[in-house]
Design a protein around this motif. Structure first.
Motif, PDB file in Angstrom:
ATOM      1  N   GLU A   1      14.991 -28.829   4.823  1.00 14.16           N
ATOM      2  CA  GLU A   1      14.276 -29.959   5.345  1.00 14.16           C
ATOM      3  C   GLU A   1      12.849 -30.023   4.799  1.00 14.16           C
ATOM      4  N   PHE A   2      12.669 -31.193   4.404  1.00  9.13           N
ATOM      5  CA  PHE A   2      11.164 -31.617   3.988  1.00  9.13           C
ATOM      6  C   PHE A   2      10.322 -32.073   5.240  1.00  9.13           C
ATOM      7  N   LYS A   3       9.096 -31.854   5.302  1.00  3.64           N
ATOM      8  CA  LYS A   3       8.239 -32.129   6.304  1.00  3.64           C
ATOM      9  C   LYS A   3       7.000 -32.883   5.867  1.00  3.64           C
ATOM     10  N   ALA A   4       6.697 -34.141   6.274  1.00  2.00           N
ATOM     11  CA  ALA A   4       5.501 -34.601   5.989  1.00  2.00           C
ATOM     12  C   ALA A   4       4.648 -35.066   7.209  1.00  2.00           C
ATOM     13  N   THR A   5       3.638 -34.569   7.201  1.00  2.00           N
ATOM     14  CA  THR A   5       2.627 -34.724   8.197  1.00  2.00           C
ATOM     15  C   THR A   5       1.792 -35.972   7.767  1.00  2.00           C
ATOM     16  N   VAL A   6       1.816 -37.033   8.559  1.00  2.00           N
ATOM     17  CA  VAL A   6       1.037 -38.348   8.041  1.00  2.00           C
ATOM     18  C   VAL A   6       0.201 -38.872   9.261  1.00  2.00           C
ATOM     19  N   LYS A   7      -1.124 -39.373   8.713  1.00  2.00           N
ATOM     20  CA  LYS A   7      -1.695 -40.078   9.878  1.00  2.00           C
ATOM     21  C   LYS A   7      -1.377 -41.605   9.479  1.00  2.00           C
ATOM     22  N   ILE A   8      -1.138 -41.972  10.790  1.00  2.00           N
ATOM     23  CA  ILE A   8      -0.650 -43.694  10.473  1.00  2.00           C
ATOM     24  C   ILE A   8      -1.700 -44.568  11.137  1.00  2.00           C
ATOM     25  N   TYR A   9      -2.285 -45.393  10.490  1.00  2.82           N
ATOM     26  CA  TYR A   9      -3.414 -46.521  10.823  1.00  2.82           C
ATOM     27  C   TYR A   9      -2.567 -47.644  11.176  1.00  2.82           C
ATOM     28  N   PHE A  10      -3.109 -48.190  12.624  1.00  2.00           N
ATOM     29  CA  PHE A  10      -2.531 -49.438  13.255  1.00  2.00           C
ATOM     30  C   PHE A  10      -3.867 -50.384  13.702  1.00  2.00           C
ATOM     31  N   ASP A  11      -3.484 -51.655  13.763  1.00  2.00           N
ATOM     32  CA  ASP A  11      -4.458 -52.379  14.292  1.00  2.00           C
ATOM     33  C   ASP A  11      -4.404 -52.634  15.650  1.00  2.00           C
ATOM     34  N   ILE A  12      -5.362 -52.708  16.278  1.00  2.00           N
ATOM     35  CA  ILE A  12      -5.449 -52.881  17.778  1.00  2.00           C
ATOM     36  C   ILE A  12      -6.377 -54.258  17.985  1.00  2.00           C
ATOM     37  N   GLU A  13      -5.814 -55.122  19.117  1.00  2.00           N
ATOM     38  CA  GLU A  13      -6.488 -56.271  19.565  1.00  2.00           C
ATOM     39  C   GLU A  13      -7.609 -55.832  20.419  1.00  2.00           C
ATOM     40  N   GLU A  14      -8.577 -56.649  19.742  1.00  2.00           N
ATOM     41  CA  GLU A  14     -10.150 -56.464  20.535  1.00  2.00           C
ATOM     42  C   GLU A  14     -10.335 -56.870  21.667  1.00  2.00           C
ATOM     43  N   GLY A  15      -9.578 -58.164  21.916  1.00  2.00           N
ATOM     44  CA  GLY A  15      -9.802 -59.227  22.848  1.00  2.00           C
ATOM     45  C   GLY A  15      -9.846 -58.750  24.244  1.00  2.00           C
TER      46      GLY A  15
END
Lengths: 67, 67, 67, 67, 67, 67, 67, 67, 67, 67, 67, 67
Positions: free
Chosen positions: J53-67
């Motif tokens: 098994e291959f493993k990839a630890t990733v940081k995922i960036y997502f937008d958040i609503e500021e309203g």
């Protein structure tokens, strides 16, 4: 061609390059097919307030037969 | 004064300082106003179980005219 | 034995090992019981398109009396 | 359970995962009880202006008997 | 005196220092002249929502005869 | 033989190795004597909650004539 | 409130936390207003194939009067 | 879309953001299609015991036509 | 010219550049011949859910007389 | 537009890119507006002396609503 | 099996291992299926010139159901 | 007191400090008891050859009730 890596700390009174050379010389006695090295750390011993010995920690890469 | 950075790998049979000098000499042929360098990596080639060549990867900083 | 650490930038026209030696020599004037050093950074000054000076930033470790 | 670590550079013309697999295959010939690996560096050889070989430097962890 | 480096992962239910000790004990069974170690990584296993085991990955430096 | 280094970000919908290949292909159009590359960073674009593109930032090393 | 930083290597036969404590105790003899510390490196001495001493290199932050 | 990376040191008497802006302005004179930058290092010059200049070393990424 | 390095944490309600300036101002009271600084870390205090203070940890380099 | 970051470890029997894809797929089930990811670590499981098994630890960036 | 990562700072008056345990205990109250942790940083609070509290910042990995 | 860590990317047209403030403001809407932040990365968007936006990726630490 697959390579393995061994980490060795060489020393010299002359300088960092000579310390790296020393590390390779020692590795050459027990490992064949050495190809290249990378410096990991450069340090030195101090005796009576003077540098008495330079130390180079190097990773040495050598080819291994896959057969 | 703004500076740009170029990365060069110099080599020498003498040692790491000579390898860094070699990198600067080569950069000096095509880039003007070299100011200073920083070592990024120190490595070496091994031939017939001996260090045949020292390598210094350096970042070289040079001034650029803003006018 | 507890040790403290001081960081010094030594220079030399000869090479990185001589620059590290220079740093230790200067530290030796004001600090006693120097034991060893580790290289933090290797740099150099360039004047008229040639390396004019090698610089070694080193961390120097020295013993302190706990009494 | 105590583990030891060995560092190996695997290669492949297919990609980085295949290069890592190659490293593990070679280690498997001489070391037992391999458990997992971590990628230390990904590189590649270029011949005639094209990537000719992918390289994966991996640390391979294996169990050792304490008895 | 030249040194080689071996990387070992020790474990303990007591803490990180005991895990490092464990790594050195295991290395001591097959390697002579151990001199010092440096911690590379500290981790732990969790079972049933509690820490079940502390792990210390250490680089162990040992002297080798040059003769 | 002195080398220079250029940093390029390649992309691919296939994977990281293909992205690195893409970076080398583009560098090959304007730079001669490419020798090897090292991965600096692996990233990816996400569109409509799926990976739409893999990105590989690579340092590419190429020989330069000293004459 | 401005702070300065001093780097100290503490030792202990008990473990890493005790070694860090030792570093802080020694710093406390000559520096006032110590506030916190961060571990920079964890090491250990090995004598007769056993860990004889744990070492903690810590950066210690202390307040200084600006007046 | 493939990108290349250039490293520039910008300066300003105002602050780090202005120094980064300065680096981008200078790069913009000779390179098209600049997309984003990342800070590599923040430094400053001190003259007569005061900060005389802020410096920001930035990696600037720009698109290149593949056609 | 040999240099020593001191590490200081400056603060400001204005921003990171002002915090770095603050660190240099404080160092200037007890150390002569300050030459340049490098940012080691940027942080900030939060009070009542707002940033109340910016902090810049900087290494400050100063010349020392060798005579 | 402000973004948050989540860190996920994806797995795959196919390779590192597929492991990164897997991480993004899982994040997509509970987080909206994913934008891009960066690889933090690449690892792999070994079973019966082969990569299982291959493993990839990733940081995922997502937008958040500021309203 | 996919994993997510959460970062927690645990504290203890006993030592670094106890501080890491504390972090895991707190995470266990709100997150299920904790599997392992890795130490990111070790620090400590100093009150009245003595270490009053050890702090361990740890990344904690936990399984998530993909279904 | 135990703390958790959340990573947020704030933006601003004014500078890096304002971008960090923005990140803290957004986190403050959904997380209570924010205590401090550390800068992880400083970047910027470039539009029409000018910096259009500064970005600060920060780790924000907040207290959590253990009860």
């Amino acid at each position: 061609m697959v390579q393995k890596v061994t980490e060795v700390v060489g020393t010299s009174t002359q300088g960092f390059a000579a310390a790296a050379k020393n590390a390779v010389e020692v590795a050459a006695k027990t490992v064949r097919n050495l190809r290249w090295f990378r410096v990991v750390e450069l340090e030195g011993q101090i005796r009576e307030q003077k540098v008495s010995e330079f130390k180079a920690t190097v990773k040495i890469y050598f080819d291994i037969e896959e057969g």
